[in-house]
Scaffold this motif. Structure first.
Motif, mmCIF file in Angstrom:
data_model
loop_
_atom_site.group_PDB
_atom_site.id
_atom_site.type_symbol
_atom_site.label_atom_id
_atom_site.label_comp_id
_atom_site.label_asym_id
_atom_site.label_seq_id
_atom_site.Cartn_x
_atom_site.Cartn_y
_atom_site.Cartn_z
ATOM 1 N N TYR A 116 0.802 -1.223 0.000
ATOM 2 C CA TYR A 116 0.000 0.000 0.000
ATOM 3 C C TYR A 116 0.837 1.275 0.000
ATOM 4 O O TYR A 116 0.660 2.155 0.835
ATOM 5 N N ASN A 123 -7.598 3.580 3.248
ATOM 6 C CA ASN A 123 -8.819 3.256 2.516
ATOM 7 C C ASN A 123 -8.715 1.902 1.814
ATOM 8 O O ASN A 123 -9.581 1.039 1.952
ATOM 9 N N TRP A 124 -7.626 1.711 1.068
ATOM 10 C CA TRP A 124 -7.495 0.485 0.283
ATOM 11 C C TRP A 124 -7.246 -0.733 1.165
ATOM 12 O O TRP A 124 -7.644 -1.848 0.823
ATOM 13 N N THR A 125 -6.610 -0.548 2.301
ATOM 14 C CA THR A 125 -6.436 -1.656 3.238
ATOM 15 C C THR A 125 -7.786 -2.224 3.645
ATOM 16 O O THR A 125 -7.978 -3.454 3.698
ATOM 17 N N ILE A 127 -10.811 -1.596 2.002
ATOM 18 C CA ILE A 127 -11.564 -1.998 0.811
ATOM 19 C C ILE A 127 -11.169 -3.401 0.373
ATOM 20 O O ILE A 127 -12.018 -4.206 -0.051
ATOM 21 N N ARG A 128 -9.893 -3.729 0.513
ATOM 22 C CA ARG A 128 -9.419 -5.049 0.087
ATOM 23 C C ARG A 128 -9.506 -6.104 1.185
ATOM 24 O O ARG A 128 -9.005 -7.220 1.021
ATOM 25 N N TYR A 163 -12.909 3.458 8.070
ATOM 26 C CA TYR A 163 -11.757 4.305 7.792
ATOM 27 C C TYR A 163 -11.526 5.346 8.882
ATOM 28 O O TYR A 163 -10.391 5.579 9.303
ATOM 29 N N ALA A 203 -1.715 1.980 -3.418
ATOM 30 C CA ALA A 203 -2.965 2.531 -2.892
ATOM 31 C C ALA A 203 -3.175 3.911 -3.499
ATOM 32 O O ALA A 203 -2.902 4.938 -2.866
ATOM 33 N N ILE A 206 -8.181 8.005 -4.035
ATOM 34 C CA ILE A 206 -9.556 7.569 -4.243
ATOM 35 C C ILE A 206 -10.272 8.546 -5.174
ATOM 36 O O ILE A 206 -10.339 9.753 -4.909
ATOM 37 N N ASP A 210 -14.439 5.157 -7.651
ATOM 38 C CA ASP A 210 -14.013 4.112 -6.708
ATOM 39 C C ASP A 210 -15.055 3.893 -5.621
ATOM 40 O O ASP A 210 -15.118 2.819 -5.017
ATOM 41 N N GLY A 228 -14.330 1.136 4.032
ATOM 42 C CA GLY A 228 -13.110 1.798 3.594
ATOM 43 C C GLY A 228 -13.296 3.252 3.202
ATOM 44 O O GLY A 228 -12.307 3.987 3.111
#
Length: 311
Positions: A116, A123-125, A127-128, A163, A203, A206, A210, A228
């Motif tokens: 990341y 956020n991506w942590t 979301i995934r 988040y 990452a 956003i 998205d 996220g």
């Protein structure tokens, strides 16, 4: 001789790190943050959180439009900080700036690098669907988040954590790690470890698309997207021709025959919506130009009949 610090940061994530430096008595030569920007309907210029905190602490503030500007670089050379500390500043730092401090430049990054790298790691942590994250203090170079790791600490993610909650936790964790890293740098006891290039993930910032909820995704993926992006910028769908943001939801087990996005009968748990292989129960939402509300309050003013569709 005391070690002087130049601190560079902009949003609320940077505040615990700045405040920790001040409390610990580090001489702060300057606080560098982004310029005031227009905000809200009135478009009045608002100071970034770090500027407000720095002024409260009685620290000098610099707000360059571009950190590559020769005049700003000359100012930094005249300040001659021993180390530059960066926490969510918002601009890529050039080599001409990174080479100024004799002890180097370090960054507080909210992920377990090399995973990341980029603008939106928290956020991506979520979301995934990651179950573990952390904070890394790294030495900076010209590449994005690619410098040697100085110190790193991991933390488990609660399955209900969004988040906003993760942001606040990692900001505080990062401040503690920063204090340890600076002590190690000054004493010469902390050596950097190169990042493993095979473990690199990214990452990116956003974008609006998205945040679009895709109801044909599995329930866990939909819930993770909502987590996220809550409370900001918010995952969204369309409802009665308007944007509906969703801030809280939970996955419901069981299969359904309804098409993705089909609304079910509201229950005490919330409003069920069909997704691939199950349902997602919405519990907190916000209709365009309206207040954020618990789903039951929202449904008092917005009729959503069972069988209607979102998206």
């Amino acid at each position: 001789m005391q070690t002087s610090v130049m601190f560079m940061g902009t949003p609320e994530f940077a505040l615990p790190s700045l405040e920790r430096l001040a409390v610990n008595g580090w001489p702060i030569a300057a606080v560098v943050t982004q310029p005031d920007r227009p905000r809200g309907r009135g478009r009045s210029r608002i100071a970034p959180p770090v500027k407000s905190a720095a002024l409260r602490l009685g620290l000098p503030v610099l707000q360059p439009e571009r950190v590559r500007d020769p005049a700003f670089l000359d100012t930094c050379r005249a300040l001659a900080p021993d180390v530059i500390v960066v926490a969510a500043f918002g601009q890529i730092l050039p080599a001409a700036l990174l080479e100024i401090p004799r002890l180097g430049s370090i960054n507080v990054h909210p992920s377990l690098l090399p995973k990341y790298r980029g603008a939106a790691p928290m956020n991506w942590t979520l979301i995934r669907g990651e179950s573990v994250t952390g904070v890394t203090i790294m030495r900076m170079n010209e590449a994005m988040d690619a410098g040697d790791i100085l110190i790193q600490e991991e933390t488990a993610i609660d399955p209900r954590e969004d988040y906003g909650a993760l942001h606040d936790r990692l900001a505080i964790l990062g401040a503690g790690l920063l204090a340890r890293a600076l002590d190690g740098i000054v004493s010469g006891t902390l050596a950097g470890i190169p990042q493993n290039p095979s473990g690199v993930t990214f990452a990116p910032k956003i974008g609006r698309e998205d945040g679009l909820i895709r109801w044909d995704a599995p329930a866990d993926a939909v819930v993770n997207l909502i987590r996220g992006l809550s409370p900001t910028p918010g995952a969204w769908t369309r409802c009665a021709g308007k944007i509906l943001k969703v801030f809280r939801a939970e996955a419901l087990p069981g299969s359904v025959a309804d098409a993705p996005g089909t609304v079910g009968e509201a229950t005490p748990r919330g409003l069920p919506v069909a997704v691939r292989g199950g349902r997602v129960c919405l519990t907190e939402v916000q209709m365009e130009n309206k207040k954020r509300l618990p789903i039951w309050d929202f449904l008092r003013g917005q009729r959503l009949a069972p069988g209607s569709r979102l998206g």
